[in-house]
Design a protein around this motif. Structure first.
Motif, PDB file in Angstrom:
ATOM      1  N   LYS A 162       0.853  -1.189   0.000  1.00 49.24           N
ATOM      2  CA  LYS A 162       0.000   0.000   0.000  1.00 49.24           C
ATOM      3  C   LYS A 162       0.887   1.235   0.000  1.00 49.24           C
ATOM      4  N   LEU A 163       0.546   2.188  -0.865  1.00 50.57           N
ATOM      5  CA  LEU A 163       1.318   3.421  -0.990  1.00 50.57           C
ATOM      6  C   LEU A 163       0.415   4.628  -0.795  1.00 50.57           C
ATOM      7  N   LYS A 164       1.035   5.688  -0.326  1.00 48.58           N
ATOM      8  CA  LYS A 164       0.357   6.982  -0.240  1.00 48.58           C
ATOM      9  C   LYS A 164       1.212   7.992  -0.988  1.00 48.58           C
ATOM     10  N   ILE A 165       0.613   8.649  -1.960  1.00 45.76           N
ATOM     11  CA  ILE A 165       1.323   9.658  -2.745  1.00 45.76           C
ATOM     12  C   ILE A 165       0.686  11.014  -2.492  1.00 45.76           C
ATOM     13  N   GLU A 166       1.529  12.038  -2.520  1.00 43.86           N
ATOM     14  CA  GLU A 166       1.086  13.410  -2.307  1.00 43.86           C
ATOM     15  C   GLU A 166       1.600  14.275  -3.450  1.00 43.86           C
ATOM     16  N   LEU A 167       0.728  15.104  -3.963  1.00 45.92           N
ATOM     17  CA  LEU A 167       1.067  16.009  -5.055  1.00 45.92           C
ATOM     18  C   LEU A 167       1.201  17.420  -4.510  1.00 45.92           C
ATOM     19  N   ARG A 168       2.355  18.026  -4.785  1.00 45.21           N
ATOM     20  CA  ARG A 168       2.608  19.408  -4.403  1.00 45.21           C
ATOM     21  C   ARG A 168       2.789  20.269  -5.646  1.00 45.21           C
ATOM     22  N   GLU A 169       2.933  21.551  -5.417  1.00 46.70           N
ATOM     23  CA  GLU A 169       3.006  22.481  -6.552  1.00 46.70           C
ATOM     24  C   GLU A 169       4.221  22.209  -7.431  1.00 46.70           C
ATOM     25  N   SER A 170       5.335  21.881  -6.809  1.00 46.45           N
ATOM     26  CA  SER A 170       6.540  21.590  -7.599  1.00 46.45           C
ATOM     27  C   SER A 170       6.354  20.344  -8.456  1.00 46.45           C
ATOM     28  N   HIS A 171       5.688  19.322  -7.910  1.00 47.57           N
ATOM     29  CA  HIS A 171       5.415  18.116  -8.692  1.00 47.57           C
ATOM     30  C   HIS A 171       4.507  18.433  -9.882  1.00 47.57           C
ATOM     31  N   GLU A 172       3.511  19.278  -9.654  1.00 50.98           N
ATOM     32  CA  GLU A 172       2.582  19.615 -10.736  1.00 50.98           C
ATOM     33  C   GLU A 172       3.294  20.393 -11.850  1.00 50.98           C
ATOM     34  N   LYS A 173       4.180  21.315 -11.474  1.00 50.07           N
ATOM     35  CA  LYS A 173       4.928  22.056 -12.490  1.00 50.07           C
ATOM     36  C   LYS A 173       5.809  21.120 -13.310  1.00 50.07           C
ATOM     37  N   ALA A 174       6.447  20.165 -12.640  1.00 52.45           N
ATOM     38  CA  ALA A 174       7.290  19.208 -13.368  1.00 52.45           C
ATOM     39  C   ALA A 174       6.458  18.351 -14.310  1.00 52.45           C
ATOM     40  N   ALA A 175       5.254  17.946 -13.884  1.00 54.93           N
ATOM     41  CA  ALA A 175       4.386  17.154 -14.748  1.00 54.93           C
ATOM     42  C   ALA A 175       3.934  17.964 -15.961  1.00 54.93           C
ATOM     43  N   LEU A 176       3.640  19.242 -15.785  1.00 52.49           N
ATOM     44  CA  LEU A 176       3.244  20.081 -16.914  1.00 52.49           C
ATOM     45  C   LEU A 176       4.397  20.271 -17.896  1.00 52.49           C
ATOM     46  N   GLN A 177       5.610  20.365 -17.381  1.00 51.24           N
ATOM     47  CA  GLN A 177       6.767  20.462 -18.273  1.00 51.24           C
ATOM     48  C   GLN A 177       6.938  19.187 -19.092  1.00 51.24           C
ATOM     49  N   GLU A 178       6.752  18.042 -18.460  1.00 51.38           N
ATOM     50  CA  GLU A 178       6.843  16.789 -19.212  1.00 51.38           C
ATOM     51  C   GLU A 178       5.753  16.710 -20.278  1.00 51.38           C
ATOM     52  N   ASP A 179       4.545  17.156 -19.953  1.00 56.04           N
ATOM     53  CA  ASP A 179       3.464  17.153 -20.941  1.00 56.04           C
ATOM     54  C   ASP A 179       3.792  18.096 -22.098  1.00 56.04           C
ATOM     55  N   ARG A 180       4.433  19.229 -21.809  1.00 56.33           N
ATOM     56  CA  ARG A 180       4.817  20.157 -22.869  1.00 56.33           C
ATOM     57  C   ARG A 180       5.838  19.509 -23.810  1.00 56.33           C
ATOM     58  N   LYS A 181       6.771  18.755 -23.257  1.00 59.92           N
ATOM     59  CA  LYS A 181       7.741  18.043 -24.099  1.00 59.92           C
ATOM     60  C   LYS A 181       7.051  17.023 -24.997  1.00 59.92           C
ATOM     61  N   VAL A 182       6.090  16.311 -24.431  1.00 60.27           N
ATOM     62  CA  VAL A 182       5.369  15.322 -25.236  1.00 60.27           C
ATOM     63  C   VAL A 182       4.615  16.000 -26.371  1.00 60.27           C
ATOM     64  N   ARG A 183       4.024  17.158 -26.100  1.00 64.37           N
ATOM     65  CA  ARG A 183       3.289  17.868 -27.140  1.00 64.37           C
ATOM     66  C   ARG A 183       4.229  18.331 -28.259  1.00 64.37           C
ATOM     67  N   VAL A 184       5.399  18.814 -27.884  1.00 64.62           N
ATOM     68  CA  VAL A 184       6.361  19.264 -28.895  1.00 64.62           C
ATOM     69  C   VAL A 184       6.817  18.092 -29.759  1.00 64.62           C
ATOM     70  N   GLU A 185       7.117  16.960 -29.118  1.00 66.73           N
ATOM     71  CA  GLU A 185       7.518  15.784 -29.888  1.00 66.73           C
ATOM     72  C   GLU A 185       6.396  15.310 -30.809  1.00 66.73           C
ATOM     73  N   SER A 186       5.162  15.355 -30.322  1.00 64.60           N
ATOM     74  CA  SER A 186       4.036  14.943 -31.156  1.00 64.60           C
ATOM     75  C   SER A 186       3.879  15.848 -32.375  1.00 64.60           C
ATOM     76  N   ARG A 187       4.063  17.141 -32.198  1.00 62.38           N
ATOM     77  CA  ARG A 187       3.955  18.054 -33.337  1.00 62.38           C
ATOM     78  C   ARG A 187       5.079  17.817 -34.343  1.00 62.38           C
ATOM     79  N   LEU A 188       6.263  17.526 -33.841  1.00 57.99           N
ATOM     80  CA  LEU A 188       7.380  17.245 -34.750  1.00 57.99           C
ATOM     81  C   LEU A 188       7.107  15.982 -35.568  1.00 57.99           C
ATOM     82  N   TRP A 189       6.579  14.946 -34.891  1.00 53.25           N
ATOM     83  CA  TRP A 189       6.252  13.724 -35.618  1.00 53.25           C
ATOM     84  C   TRP A 189       5.168  13.971 -36.656  1.00 53.25           C
TER      85      TRP A 189
END
Length: 258
Positions: free
Chosen positions: A178-205
Motif C-alpha cells: 500500500k502506498l500513499k502519494i502526495e502532489l505538491r506544486e513543484s510536482h505539478e509544475k514538473a508534470a506540466l513540463q513533461e506534458d509540454r515536451k510530449v506535445r512538442v515531440e508529437s507536433r514534430l512527428w
C-alpha cells in the motif's frame, strides 16, 4: 719704376689697414653688446647703504580654543541599510492532492512494490487528465520516486507491506503493498513540463509524417510522367492507376505506421 713700386706698396698698406679695422670692429661689437646686457641685469647700487627690511604687519591675536562641550557633536555617517536575504520558510509545501493505492498481491515484495507504483502512476495520470483536458503525458514510476531538490522529496510518502495467505495451505504467501502519494506544486509544475515536451515531440512527428506524405505523392507523379514518356503513352491508363494508388496508400500507411 720706383714710383710705381712705391705706389703699389702704399695701396697694399692701405688695404691691410682697412681689413684690420674691419676685423677689430667685428670683435668689438659682441663685447659691447655683452657689456650692455650685464649692466642691464645688475641691480642698481644703493648709495645710502643696504635697505632696511620691511616691517611685517602685526598678526591678529589668536582666539582662545572653544571648550569641548561647546563644540557641536559630529554627525554620524549615513549607515548603509542592506536588505536581509529572504530566508526560506520552514513550512512544508502545500499538498494539492493525495491518494492511497494498493497494488496486486505478488509472491515477492519487489513485485508487489512495482504493482503498487503502477497503480499510483495510473491514479496520478487520471487526476491530471481530469484537471487538464488534453493532457497527454503518462506518469512514470521514476517520476514518483524522483527525490529531486527542486521538488523537496518524492511523491511516495508512505509505504506498507501486508502478507496475505490463501485458503490453500500449500500456496505461497503473497505480499501486497500500500502506498500513499502526495502532489505538491513543484510536482505539478514538473508534470506540466513533461506534458509540454510530449506535445512538442508529437507536433514534430506530425510535421515529419506530413512531409513524408508529400514526398511520396511527388515521387508518384514524377514516376508516372517518366514511365509514360518511356512507354510513349501505350501504358498511360495502368500507370495512372498505379500512381494514384501510391499517392493515396503511401501517405496513409506512413501516417498510421510511423
Amino acid at each position: 719704376m720706383r714710383s710705381s713700386v712705391i705706389v703699389a706698396i702704399f695701396v697694399i698698406a692701405l688695404l691691410g689697414l682697412g681689413l684690420r679695422s674691419q676685423s677689430d670692429s667685428k670683435f668689438r661689437a659682441p663685447a659691447r653688446i655683452h657689456a650692455q646686457e650685464s649692466k642691464a641685469t645688475k641691480p642698481p647700487k644703493n648709495p645710502k647703504g643696504p635697505a632696511a627690511p620691511e616691517a611685517e604687519p602685526p598678526k591678529p591675536p589668536e582666539a582662545p580654543p572653544a571648550p569641548a562641550e561647546a563644540q557641536p557633536p559630529k554627525q554620524p555617517e549615513g549607515l548603509i541599510h542592506r536588505d536581509a536575504k529572504p530566508t526560506k520558510s520552514s513550512e512544508p509545501p502545500k499538498v494539492l492532492w493525495s491518494k492511497e493505492v494498493s497494488g496486486d498481491a505478488r509472491t515477492t515484495s519487489q513485485a508487489a512494490h512495482r504493482s503498487a507504483l503502477e497503480a499510483a502512476a495510473r491514479a496520478f495520470g487520471e487526476y491530471l487528465k481530469d484537471k487538464y483536458p488534453g493532457f497527454k503525458w503518462t506518469p512514470t514510476l521514476e517520476f514518483l520516486l524522483d527525490d529531486d531538490i527542486e521538488r523537496g522529496h518524492k511523491m511516495v510518502v508512505e509505504e506498507q507491506d501486508e502478507e496475505r495467505r490463501l485458503a490453500d495451505g500449500e500456496a505461497p504467501v503473497l505480499v501486497q503493498t500500500k502506498l500513499k502519494i502526495e502532489l505538491r506544486e513543484s510536482h505539478e509544475k514538473a508534470a506540466l513540463q513533461e506534458d509540454r515536451k510530449v506535445r512538442v515531440e508529437s507536433r514534430l512527428w506530425q510535421a515529419g509524417r506530413g512531409l513524408g506524405g508529400l514526398v511520396i505523392i511527388l515521387f508518384a507523379i514524377v514516376g508516372y510522367v517518366r514511365m509514360d514518356d518511356w512507354t510513349k503513352g501505350y501504358l498511360s491508363f495502368p500507370l495512372k492507376l498505379t500512381a494514384l494508388a501510391v499517392a493515396v496508400a503511401g501517405p496513409a500507411a506512413l501516417w498510421l505506421l510511423v
